[in-house]
Motif scaffolding. Sequence first.
Motif, PDB file in Angstrom:
ATOM      1  N   TRP A 360     -23.327  -3.690  -2.074  1.00 23.21           N
ATOM      2  CA  TRP A 360     -23.446  -4.750  -1.074  1.00 23.21           C
ATOM      3  C   TRP A 360     -23.177  -4.194   0.319  1.00 23.21           C
ATOM      4  O   TRP A 360     -23.627  -4.767   1.316  1.00 23.21           O
ATOM      5  N   PHE A 361     -22.432  -3.101   0.397  1.00 24.71           N
ATOM      6  CA  PHE A 361     -21.995  -2.615   1.710  1.00 24.71           C
ATOM      7  C   PHE A 361     -22.962  -1.572   2.255  1.00 24.71           C
ATOM      8  O   PHE A 361     -23.263  -0.580   1.584  1.00 24.71           O
ATOM      9  N   GLY A 362     -23.434  -1.810   3.472  1.00 22.87           N
ATOM     10  CA  GLY A 362     -24.382  -0.909   4.101  1.00 22.87           C
ATOM     11  C   GLY A 362     -23.858   0.513   4.198  1.00 22.87           C
ATOM     12  O   GLY A 362     -24.621   1.465   4.052  1.00 22.87           O
ATOM     13  N   ARG A 363     -22.551   0.632   4.400  1.00 20.76           N
ATOM     14  CA  ARG A 363     -21.998   1.985   4.552  1.00 20.76           C
ATOM     15  C   ARG A 363     -22.103   2.772   3.253  1.00 20.76           C
ATOM     16  O   ARG A 363     -22.308   3.976   3.260  1.00 20.76           O
ATOM     17  N   VAL A 364     -21.959   2.080   2.134  1.00 17.74           N
ATOM     18  CA  VAL A 364     -22.100   2.754   0.833  1.00 17.74           C
ATOM     19  C   VAL A 364     -23.574   3.133   0.617  1.00 17.74           C
ATOM     20  O   VAL A 364     -23.880   4.230   0.153  1.00 17.74           O
TER      21      VAL A 364
ATOM     22  N   LEU B  57     -37.251 -20.336   0.055  1.00 18.71           N
ATOM     23  CA  LEU B  57     -36.760 -20.102   1.413  1.00 18.71           C
ATOM     24  C   LEU B  57     -35.668 -19.046   1.412  1.00 18.71           C
ATOM     25  O   LEU B  57     -35.607 -18.187   2.304  1.00 18.71           O
ATOM     26  N   LEU B  58     -34.801 -19.082   0.391  1.00 16.28           N
ATOM     27  CA  LEU B  58     -33.727 -18.081   0.304  1.00 16.28           C
ATOM     28  C   LEU B  58     -34.323 -16.691   0.075  1.00 16.28           C
ATOM     29  O   LEU B  58     -33.905 -15.714   0.715  1.00 16.28           O
ATOM     30  N   VAL B  59     -35.313 -16.612  -0.822  1.00 16.23           N
ATOM     31  CA  VAL B  59     -35.948 -15.318  -1.079  1.00 16.23           C
ATOM     32  C   VAL B  59     -36.594 -14.801   0.210  1.00 16.23           C
ATOM     33  O   VAL B  59     -36.467 -13.625   0.558  1.00 16.23           O
ATOM     34  N   HIS B  60     -37.213 -15.715   0.948  1.00 16.94           N
ATOM     35  CA  HIS B  60     -37.887 -15.289   2.173  1.00 16.94           C
ATOM     36  C   HIS B  60     -36.904 -14.782   3.218  1.00 16.94           C
ATOM     37  O   HIS B  60     -37.224 -13.885   4.005  1.00 16.94           O
ATOM     38  N   GLN B  61     -35.686 -15.332   3.216  1.00 18.41           N
ATOM     39  CA  GLN B  61     -34.690 -14.809   4.146  1.00 18.41           C
ATOM     40  C   GLN B  61     -34.385 -13.347   3.835  1.00 18.41           C
ATOM     41  O   GLN B  61     -34.021 -12.587   4.732  1.00 18.41           O
ATOM     42  N   LEU B  62     -34.518 -12.959   2.576  1.00 17.78           N
ATOM     43  CA  LEU B  62     -34.217 -11.567   2.200  1.00 17.78           C
ATOM     44  C   LEU B  62     -35.424 -10.656   2.387  1.00 17.78           C
ATOM     45  O   LEU B  62     -35.275  -9.499   2.780  1.00 17.78           O
ATOM     46  N   ALA B 139     -24.791 -28.066  -0.260  1.00 17.02           N
ATOM     47  CA  ALA B 139     -24.129 -27.191   0.706  1.00 17.02           C
ATOM     48  C   ALA B 139     -25.063 -26.060   1.114  1.00 17.02           C
ATOM     49  O   ALA B 139     -25.196 -25.747   2.319  1.00 17.02           O
ATOM     50  N   ILE B 140     -25.740 -25.438   0.144  1.00 15.14           N
ATOM     51  CA  ILE B 140     -26.674 -24.353   0.479  1.00 15.14           C
ATOM     52  C   ILE B 140     -27.806 -24.906   1.346  1.00 15.14           C
ATOM     53  O   ILE B 140     -28.166 -24.324   2.381  1.00 15.14           O
ATOM     54  N   ALA B 141     -28.361 -26.053   0.925  1.00 14.22           N
ATOM     55  CA  ALA B 141     -29.496 -26.618   1.654  1.00 14.22           C
ATOM     56  C   ALA B 141     -29.084 -26.952   3.085  1.00 14.22           C
ATOM     57  O   ALA B 141     -29.839 -26.700   4.035  1.00 14.22           O
ATOM     58  N   TYR B 142     -27.877 -27.492   3.247  1.00 13.19           N
ATOM     59  CA  TYR B 142     -27.416 -27.853   4.585  1.00 13.19           C
ATOM     60  C   TYR B 142     -27.308 -26.612   5.468  1.00 13.19           C
ATOM     61  O   TYR B 142     -27.832 -26.575   6.585  1.00 13.19           O
ATOM     62  N   ALA B 143     -26.659 -25.566   4.931  1.00 13.08           N
ATOM     63  CA  ALA B 143     -26.468 -24.345   5.721  1.00 13.08           C
ATOM     64  C   ALA B 143     -27.808 -23.696   6.054  1.00 13.08           C
ATOM     65  O   ALA B 143     -28.051 -23.268   7.192  1.00 13.08           O
ATOM     66  N   LEU B 144     -28.687 -23.667   5.076  1.00 13.24           N
ATOM     67  CA  LEU B 144     -29.986 -23.030   5.285  1.00 13.24           C
ATOM     68  C   LEU B 144     -30.811 -23.820   6.297  1.00 13.24           C
ATOM     69  O   LEU B 144     -31.431 -23.253   7.210  1.00 13.24           O
ATOM     70  N   LEU B 162     -30.689 -15.048   7.597  1.00 12.27           N
ATOM     71  CA  LEU B 162     -29.470 -15.539   6.973  1.00 12.27           C
ATOM     72  C   LEU B 162     -29.245 -14.775   5.669  1.00 12.27           C
ATOM     73  O   LEU B 162     -29.245 -15.355   4.594  1.00 12.27           O
ATOM     74  N   GLY B 163     -29.066 -13.454   5.785  1.00 12.72           N
ATOM     75  CA  GLY B 163     -29.003 -12.605   4.595  1.00 12.72           C
ATOM     76  C   GLY B 163     -27.887 -12.951   3.643  1.00 12.72           C
ATOM     77  O   GLY B 163     -28.104 -13.104   2.440  1.00 12.72           O
ATOM     78  N   ALA B 164     -26.685 -13.111   4.173  1.00 18.09           N
ATOM     79  CA  ALA B 164     -25.538 -13.353   3.300  1.00 18.09           C
ATOM     80  C   ALA B 164     -25.688 -14.688   2.589  1.00 18.09           C
ATOM     81  O   ALA B 164     -25.473 -14.798   1.371  1.00 18.09           O
ATOM     82  N   LEU B 165     -26.102 -15.715   3.351  1.00 14.22           N
ATOM     83  CA  LEU B 165     -26.313 -17.033   2.752  1.00 14.22           C
ATOM     84  C   LEU B 165     -27.370 -16.949   1.653  1.00 14.22           C
ATOM     85  O   LEU B 165     -27.221 -17.533   0.576  1.00 14.22           O
ATOM     86  N   ALA B 166     -28.446 -16.193   1.945  1.00 24.08           N
ATOM     87  CA  ALA B 166     -29.548 -16.102   0.983  1.00 24.08           C
ATOM     88  C   ALA B 166     -29.077 -15.452  -0.308  1.00 24.08           C
ATOM     89  O   ALA B 166     -29.371 -15.949  -1.409  1.00 24.08           O
ATOM     90  N   ALA B 167     -28.333 -14.349  -0.205  1.00 26.52           N
ATOM     91  CA  ALA B 167     -27.882 -13.661  -1.416  1.00 26.52           C
ATOM     92  C   ALA B 167     -26.948 -14.553  -2.230  1.00 26.52           C
ATOM     93  O   ALA B 167     -27.130 -14.737  -3.440  1.00 26.52           O
TER      94      ALA B 167
END
Lengths: 454, 378
Positions: A360-364, B57-62, B139-144, B162-167
């Motif tokens: 998960w970490f870019g540095r890794v 939409l989540l996949v597309h964020q990634l 919650a996911i839908a709201y944030a996205l 929104l990479g972290a949210l998407a994952a």
Amino acid sequence: MSVTTRYTDTPPAPDEDQVSPIARKISDIVLARPLSPGWLAALALALALTLVFAVAIVYLIATGIGIWGNNVPVVWAFDITNYVWWIAIGMAGTFISAALLLTRQVWRTSINRFAEAMTVFAVIIAGLFPILHLGRPWFFYWLAPYPNIMSLWPQWRSPLVWDFWAILSYLILSILFWYMGLIPDLAVLRDRARRRAAQIIYGLLALGWRGEARHWQCYETAYRLLAGLAVPLVFSVHSEVALAFSAGNTPGWHSTIFPPFFIAAALFSGFAMALTIAVPLRSVFGLKAYITDQHLDNIAKVTLACGLVVAYSYLVEIFNAFYSADHYDIYTTLNRLQGPYAWVYWSMLLCNVAVPQALWFGRVRRNAAALLIISIIINLGMWLERFMLIVTSLHRDFLPSSWDMFYPTVWDWAILAGSLGFFGLLMLLFVRALPAISMFEMRKLEAEREEGKP
Amino acid sequence: MSRASVSRLKQSASILAVTALILYLLGMVLAAQRFFPSYLVVWLFCLGISLGAMAILLVHQLTGGAWGVSLRPFLQAAMESLPVLALLSIPLLFRLADLYLWARPETVAVSGLLQQKGWYLDPSLFRWRTVIYFALWLAIAYALSRGLTQDRRNIAAPGHRLGALAAAGLIIYAVTITLAATDWVMSLTPVWRSSEFGLLVGEGEMLSAFSFALVCLGWASRGPLALSLSHDLGNLLLMFVLLWAYLAFMQYLVIWSEDLPGEIAWYLPRLETGWRGVGIIVTVFHFALPFVLLLSRRVKRRPLMLTAIAGSLLLAHLVDVFWQVMPAFRPGDYMPRWSDALAMASIGGLWLAAFLWRYAAQWPPNAAIETPGAVHHA
């Protein structure tokens, strides 16, 4: 195509100034680089292990399966574990070459060649194991439908018969795909080679390639067609491997998620093996300009995603066993978690689920040494996974009176170590005999970048 | 789209909502017990589009890609209709005994298997789980939705994803949809289990959402699509179709080859009775026909063709949900009834009204980044 033909359209010996720097750099690894002591030492080790492999196989054929630890009830053990492990490693090569080509992911360009070589070698080794585990390997052709007077005909509903066809067609297609992609580069080697033997060998292999527009047109069509064939084929191979387990009634094997799960697991271990090879390859031969940190980062991301699907499958398997309220499924699950092979299960979770979370970490992901270590751990974990799946289901199934343990013998280990050595030998020879990175595709990519295309 | 057409859209949405609400109350009052199986089918179908839209939409964020930008307005509006479905789940939660064998104490009392499965298949646990699923999904839908709106109004930095949210969202989606599919659909046949079912349902949801968005794109874009975009969308649709067929067939093959009573209990009522014809319709329109058509480069480059295929896939998915759910209530009787039509008009209508309202709420867009390739006119 004018850019890419520049170095092939002036036979027989092109003016060295006309050879692009990329092609010169990559083909020099094959043509001009002296044999280094490190490479020779690695070759000696690989040769020694290959010798062990050969001895183990000869002894097996002469004596029989009894030299292994396999026995009722654990009739499949290291043999099939090795088979599934090796064939899965092949998955990534095909995926990188074919699926990423069809989805226009240009970052595949510098890694597809060695990944395809990895596929071909892994599938060759994988294909040996089902034959060896037959007990009387010289009758393996009985799996094929051929006219005979023994009323012998394959059971077409058996995944074991599909196995035979799947591996065979996969091997043929992998070799064709790999060779097709090599032809333009073989022509470069032919034109740049100074020694007569090399000129003749590369000349024969290049099939008279002259880089004409018509050649390129045929090439592009054929290559895309093969890629289009390779993607469904690779799915079918791994689904078939999964069905060899899940079509039967053994608790812990009979699960509908196995086909997609095996595909994800194969991608996972294949991408891990691609990392294991890419990191030393680029540092030993100075290819960091082509196999960049960005490439490693991308491979690591795909590995992480596949690892998450694999983790999902482990979870679903456990949930499904308890949801089913099936006595045997629940017992097999508990036996995996707490039984005599629990250490294999928990090591597997550590290697395949816990450790990859570092990605998960870019540095890794941008630290080549860390990636090498993680990828080796994943390879180990995936071997343990197959061993766990096979042995824990067999050693305690429906009939407690026939429960037993499996203990590997020295020949089990010899054949595993030998197969690794043989794979290493083939890879070592490959990097010195053929261009490990596709020269013409790199050149094309560079030309497109210069023209400002993405 | 002009200001006038936006207000027209909002007006039709409210008319649709009022009509659908009247029909809904009619169904609840007149034929509650018969109405609920049909209710479940349509509710699951609409939920699939909303959740599938969220997942895409989540996949597309990634991954990024032009395809996602062109479909985003429709996917986002479909995802934002999720609260309506959360509200509509409440009546179902109070009528579980009408839907599920395991929710009837008198059935559980005489079934050893249902007692063994009681640790999971229990009405109050079921309700709690549903509340948790919806809390997570909303919650996911709201944030996205917030992130996408900021993106559209150029509040966020350009290229911000929104990479972290998407994952995190995708991981949560995978786990929750697996359990939700077990709860809502698999447990209709309590003896049955299939470890792949969650994947199959999740994939089907994404397929229906993608088809829905393609139909909307065909409806909203008056001008021609860029050829390459149309081609890409066709290829993605083909990928969804193939993946769905693969998962559906593998589940069938594994169960067929072992032929165990507990496992074929799912397929016998669906394939060895009058429902077989519906199964064949699903196979043809959910897989065979779109597969053959989408192989053709020419078809993929004709947006009208693509819209038609997506439309038929969307319908086929509705038939698929019907085929999965309804045999549990009407063994052997595959003919749709008036309660099915009522459920489609009322629940489908409420959902569609919510979709149109959320779609209209997106205007005015920032034309610079909105839908490259698709040309919107007033």
